[in-house]
Design a protein around this motif. Structure first.
Motif, PDB file in Angstrom:
ATOM      1  N   ALA A   1       0.831  -1.083  -0.417  1.00 32.58           N
ATOM      2  CA  ALA A   1      -0.245   0.073   0.165  1.00 32.58           C
ATOM      3  C   ALA A   1       1.001   1.015  -0.079  1.00 32.58           C
ATOM      4  CB  ALA A   1      -0.870  -0.089   1.229  1.00 32.58           C
ATOM      5  N   ILE A   2       0.326   2.159   0.104  1.00 35.81           N
ATOM      6  CA  ILE A   2       0.957   3.487   0.044  1.00 35.81           C
ATOM      7  C   ILE A   2       2.149   3.632   1.259  1.00 35.81           C
ATOM      8  CG2 ILE A   2      -1.392   5.042   0.772  1.00 35.81           C
ATOM      9  CD1 ILE A   2       0.013   7.527  -1.579  1.00 35.81           C
ATOM     10  N   ASP A   3       1.096   2.789   2.498  1.00 34.48           N
ATOM     11  CA  ASP A   3       1.961   3.067   3.506  1.00 34.48           C
ATOM     12  C   ASP A   3       3.250   2.811   3.257  1.00 34.48           C
ATOM     13  OD1 ASP A   3       0.722   1.349   3.614  1.00 34.48           O
ATOM     14  OD2 ASP A   3      -0.346   1.731   6.591  1.00 34.48           O
ATOM     15  N   SER A   4       3.663   0.978   2.463  1.00 35.79           N
ATOM     16  CA  SER A   4       4.379   0.438   2.931  1.00 35.79           C
ATOM     17  C   SER A   4       4.224  -0.585   3.476  1.00 35.79           C
ATOM     18  CB  SER A   4       6.276   0.574   3.286  1.00 35.79           C
ATOM     19  OG  SER A   4       6.562   2.151   2.095  1.00 35.79           O
ATOM     20  N   THR A   5       3.263  -0.975   3.634  1.00 35.29           N
ATOM     21  CA  THR A   5       2.493  -2.388   4.073  1.00 35.29           C
ATOM     22  C   THR A   5       2.026  -3.064   3.275  1.00 35.29           C
ATOM     23  OG1 THR A   5      -0.196  -1.101   4.152  1.00 35.29           O
ATOM     24  CG2 THR A   5       1.661  -0.788   6.231  1.00 35.29           C
ATOM     25  N   GLU A   6       2.468  -4.685   3.386  1.00 38.36           N
ATOM     26  CA  GLU A   6       1.893  -5.433   2.453  1.00 38.36           C
ATOM     27  C   GLU A   6       0.239  -5.587   1.972  1.00 38.36           C
ATOM     28  OE1 GLU A   6       4.079  -8.505   3.326  1.00 38.36           O
ATOM     29  OE2 GLU A   6       5.700  -8.103   2.399  1.00 38.36           O
ATOM     30  N   VAL A   7       0.081  -6.188   1.409  1.00 37.25           N
ATOM     31  CA  VAL A   7      -1.154  -6.206   1.095  1.00 37.25           C
ATOM     32  C   VAL A   7      -1.626  -7.821   0.115  1.00 37.25           C
ATOM     33  CG1 VAL A   7      -2.614  -3.638   1.019  1.00 37.25           C
ATOM     34  CG2 VAL A   7      -1.349  -4.972  -1.112  1.00 37.25           C
ATOM     35  N   ALA A   8      -2.810  -8.093   1.254  1.00 36.14           N
ATOM     36  CA  ALA A   8      -2.880  -9.261   0.271  1.00 36.14           C
ATOM     37  C   ALA A   8      -3.220  -9.716  -1.436  1.00 36.14           C
ATOM     38  CB  ALA A   8      -4.377 -10.316   0.530  1.00 36.14           C
ATOM     39  N   THR A   9      -1.943 -10.153  -2.119  1.00 36.02           N
ATOM     40  CA  THR A   9      -3.251 -11.212  -3.800  1.00 36.02           C
ATOM     41  C   THR A   9      -4.250 -11.691  -4.200  1.00 36.02           C
ATOM     42  OG1 THR A   9      -1.081 -12.616  -4.145  1.00 36.02           O
ATOM     43  CG2 THR A   9      -0.277 -10.150  -3.929  1.00 36.02           C
ATOM     44  N   ILE A  10      -4.099 -12.012  -4.761  1.00 30.93           N
ATOM     45  CA  ILE A  10      -5.633 -12.440  -5.301  1.00 30.93           C
ATOM     46  C   ILE A  10      -4.909 -14.175  -5.343  1.00 30.93           C
ATOM     47  CG2 ILE A  10      -6.367 -14.066  -7.642  1.00 30.93           C
ATOM     48  CD1 ILE A  10      -7.107 -10.843  -8.272  1.00 30.93           C
TER      49      ILE A  10
END
Length: 376
Positions: A104-113
């Motif tokens: 994300a824009i804050d550099s935290t990981e986001v879950a992918t498909i």
């Protein structure tokens, strides 16, 4: 009396038939896709797509869709997106900064498909004509603050639960600064990795995980040695992922339409677009036979400000004029543009992709239709 009795019986029969037909229609319309094939033509805007209708010798597969929409592609910060931010929008449903892979824009990981689907016993795969660690394919299985962290992205491939991949990039797996041999690590995770040629389905059907890596980095253009790799890899990915009656998600990228746009090379662009259209055909052919597969075709952004203009010619005395009986590709930039991008959909839930919406909605619409994000 008998006549009234028969009339009543006939009326009941008709009403029951209408109810049954109505129930069948509801069931058909409510049918959720079991499989999803997402095809991304990197750098492919409407003019690039239009070129298939002028230059392809057979009917373009783009013409087989009835449900068409448009997406807005700007990233979280920039009006003009890059492939990393757009790939993350498709793979995770969030807007982020240009260059970001799965964060994300804050550099935290986001879950992918891939991370969302695999715990649901959904098989997953990615196919590309670029390096498999390049921005678009990487967005579906990796997390990196910058798209250029190729060795880190390759490590994420090993750590992921992906089942099938095909593209370029051997050097990011074997000739690494940290000395790791990622091909050996993939083998330890039950992968069979071939660096020589695409196999046929019979040669890989007994394996649990399969990967193909061709060349140190990217694959050559289709007109310079790659041939019909992309449609063949698309078909092989479908065949492998659906074996054992598995449900699956497959992302296919036609990477080098973008590169033809950056180079302002119309011949390069058009040959890659036609190759990508052939891959679309493989996905649609399967979806038509299967009946439970959603096919979505779109692009991360447009590249080159490409348009099909009337061909400029000269008279015998040297005056230029526009010949409206012929077209040629011309460009307005060597970079990306912010134009809206078409979305084409076929299969269960295809009507959801009509309209105009943000690129993040591709992810959310897939999640809504498949229920992968909510199911246990």
């Amino acid at each position: 009396m008998k006549f009234k009795k028969y009339l009543l019986l006939g009326l009941i029969t008709v009403l029951w038939s209408c109810k049954s037909a109505s129930n069948q229609n509801v069931s058909k319309n409510d049918n959720m896709p079991k499989n999803v094939i997402l095809l991304i033509g990197d750098g492919t805007g409407l003019s690039q797509i239009s070129s298939a209708f002028f230059f392809k010798e057979t009917a373009p597969n783009y013409g087989r869709f009835n449900h068409i929409g448009l997406i807005k592609t700007s990233s979280a910060i920039e009006d003009v997106t890059d492939s990393a931010a757009s790939g993350t929008a498709f793979a995770s449903g969030i807007k982020t900064y240009n260059g970001a892979i799965g964060v994300a824009i804050d550099s935290t990981e986001v879950a992918t498909i891939v991370e969302i689907a695999t715990p649901k016993n959904i098989k997953t795969g990615v196919v590309s004509t670029s390096s498999i660690v390049h921005a678009t394919p990487a967005s579906f299985y990796a997390h990196a603050l910058r798209r250029g962290y190729y060795e880190e992205i390759a490590s994420d491939m090993v750590a992921s639960d992906i089942d099938f991949f095909s593209g370029g990039g051997t050097k990011f797996y074997t000739k690494r600064k940290d000395g790791r041999d990622l091909l050996a690590e993939l083998k330890a995770k039950n992968f069979i990795v071939d660096t020589t040629k695409l196999g046929d389905f019979n040669s890989i059907k007994s394996y649990s995980k399969v990967g193909y890596l061709f060349g140190p980095e990217h694959m050559p253009p289709t007109a310079k040695g790659r041939g019909d790799y992309l449609p063949k890899a698309t078909q092989l990915g479908i065949d492998f992922l659906k074996k054992d009656n598995s449900n699956f998600f497959l992302m296919v990228e036609g990477s080098q339409v973008d590169w033809g746009g950056h180079a302002n090379d119309a011949d390069y662009l058009i040959s890659e677009l036609i190759d990508f259209d052939d891959a679309i055909g493989k996905a649609l052919d399967f979806a038509e036979r299967d009946g439970n597969t959603l096919v979505v075709v779109t692009a991360d952004h447009e590249t080159g400000g490409f348009t099909l203009a009337s061909k400029t010619k000269k008279t015998e005395d040297g005056r230029e004029y526009s010949d409206y009986s012929e077209t040629e590709g011309i460009f307005s930039t060597g970079g990306h543009s912010a134009t809206l991008i078409p979305v084409f959909a076929y299969g269960p839930g295809a009507e959801e992709f009509s309209g105009i919406y943000e690129n993040t909605e591709i992810f959310h619409k897939i999640m809504k239709l498949t229920k992968w994000k909510n199911s246990k």
